[in-house]
Design an enzyme around this catalytic site. Sequence first.
Site, mmCIF file in Angstrom:
data_model
loop_
_atom_site.group_PDB
_atom_site.id
_atom_site.type_symbol
_atom_site.label_atom_id
_atom_site.label_comp_id
_atom_site.label_asym_id
_atom_site.label_seq_id
_atom_site.Cartn_x
_atom_site.Cartn_y
_atom_site.Cartn_z
ATOM 1 N N LYS A 1 0.868 -1.177 0.000
ATOM 2 C CA LYS A 1 0.000 0.000 0.000
ATOM 3 C C LYS A 1 0.906 1.228 0.000
ATOM 4 O O LYS A 1 1.941 1.233 0.691
ATOM 5 C CB LYS A 1 -0.876 -0.038 1.264
ATOM 6 C CG LYS A 1 -1.862 1.105 1.385
ATOM 7 C CD LYS A 1 -2.747 0.926 2.633
ATOM 8 C CE LYS A 1 -3.785 2.022 2.764
ATOM 9 N NZ LYS A 1 -4.672 1.824 3.938
ATOM 10 N N SER B 1 -9.588 1.926 3.037
ATOM 11 C CA SER B 1 -8.719 2.695 2.179
ATOM 12 C C SER B 1 -7.700 1.852 1.420
ATOM 13 O O SER B 1 -7.078 2.332 0.480
ATOM 14 C CB SER B 1 -7.979 3.738 3.003
ATOM 15 O OG SER B 1 -7.148 3.094 3.963
ATOM 16 N N SER C 1 -9.874 -0.513 7.244
ATOM 17 C CA SER C 1 -9.316 -0.419 5.887
ATOM 18 C C SER C 1 -8.618 -1.643 5.328
ATOM 19 O O SER C 1 -8.246 -1.653 4.155
ATOM 20 C CB SER C 1 -8.356 0.764 5.799
ATOM 21 O OG SER C 1 -9.099 1.939 5.707
HETATM 22 N N1 GLN Z 1 -13.009 4.196 6.556
HETATM 23 C C1 GLN Z 1 -12.390 4.634 7.768
HETATM 24 C C2 GLN Z 1 -12.007 6.079 7.642
HETATM 25 O O1 GLN Z 1 -12.284 6.658 6.667
HETATM 26 C C3 GLN Z 1 -11.225 3.778 8.098
HETATM 27 C C4 GLN Z 1 -10.041 4.081 7.316
HETATM 28 C C5 GLN Z 1 -8.867 3.228 7.664
HETATM 29 O O2 GLN Z 1 -9.029 2.179 8.322
HETATM 30 N N2 GLN Z 1 -7.687 3.666 7.279
HETATM 31 O O3 GLN Z 1 -11.433 6.640 8.521
#
Ligand code: GLN
Length: 485
Positions: A76, A151, A175
């Site tokens: 990532k 994400s 995420s």
């Molecule tokens: N969807 C969540 C957010 O927008 C989690 C994101 C993540 O786990 N990096 O914060």
Amino acid sequence: MLHLLSLKALRERLQKREVSSVELTKHFIDRIAKFSDLNAFISVDEEGALASAEDADKSLTKNESGNLTGIPIAHKDIFCTKRLRTTCGSKMLSGFTAPYDATVVQRLANAGCVTIGKTNMDEFAMGSSNETSFFGNVKNPWQTSRVPGGSSGGSAASVAARLIPAATGTDTGGSIRQPAAFCGLTGLKPSYGRVSRYGMIAFASSLDQGGPLTRSAEDSAIMFNAMGGFDPKDSTSIERPIPSVNELLDLDLRGLRLGLPTEFFDSSVDTAVLGSVREALQILEKRGAQLVDVSLPNSAAGIPCYYVIAPAEASSNLSRFDGVRFGHRSEQADSLLDLYECSRAEGFGEEVKRRILIGTYVLSAGYYDAYYLKAQKIRRVISDDFKKAFEKCDVIVGPTTPSTAFKIGEKTQDPVSMYLNDIFTNTVNLAGLPSLSMPVGLDGSGLPIGMQLIGRFMDETSLIGTAHQFQLETDWHERCPEDFA
Ligand code: GLN
């Protein structure tokens, strides 16, 4: 069909010299180019990958290889790498190349992995659909009109489309698990402190945790074992060894108590999702697991609590991107203050700005007690709920997400409905627990359904073990989106 092989099968082929790492690496580089429409990658390092594949082949010939020698992977784009730029999905860092490798990158390289490239992601890991990336959205290989989740959407899409055998991700509120669920993968968020955060660009430091996105629990065990463990460079790292791959996989389900929280099985969840989760539970029950009812009464406070704490930490972490020390520098500015303002205004996208504003607000003198402090207290209450539930069970189970992958664009105008996607995942980060999502079915339109397993602190073994036992009996994890087989 090299791209359909598991990590273990690839290792066997490599060790028997039936295929070389260079051939394998070329095969995946070609697939990444062929399916570039998915937009899963931000950077591909053909030259560097082929050079490390050559090195891997040399070690393989000399029989000096480890578990992952010669196997291509992707990171990532939140993990710092010396060779490739690290953008974090943001214009702010579109020109940034780190002077060092993240510990995770280093460890996987030491295990012999060949890094092919860096995957697309929501900007600074803020999002649930990969639509906040400065580099454009990623498509879900199961249906390209759908989001892959976020994400870590680029990592998930690329593993699901067999563009790479395995990839890393990070999970602050879901995420790794949510994109795993949307793309039919096994995604592991380890306990907080298990995987080093050194060189992983910080979003919300008390919640962030790196982990693998893979096709099976077995692959997950192999990756987790290689990337995790104590790191003196991370002050929150835990000084306990990661179990061996066999220890992670060998679990006897007889007598294992699976707790079903009433709050996770309510009417807000799609019936197809609930149906598949229930079927999976029956399979586990047949193998000897016991189902027990538990309750996590404060689950509903998870989203509001997370969306105070995560933005608060983000607003502080992201203050370093000022156009002076790090990141995009505006050409417009004619004073120092102007430089900060213009660089940040130009460099950050809308969602990141929203989080910085919320975070700054809840930390400000007048509102700290009303929001931030209260959220910290709620965090403790949520954590205590889990502790109580674990008095009655060993693993908590439920759907990973209330629905399957939604359409691209469907939720971009409504941030709160986007946030609600994490309803079952983000309480786990607030409590620092390990959790895994595994594929347990397809809905009526052929989209993957994920089931979440949550464990006691440091007990990744019960999660990976349960998923592995399930996968020995089912083939959901082997399903591949048609156009990518
Ligand atoms: N969807 C969540 C957010 O927008 C989690 C994101 C993540 O786990 N990096 O914060």
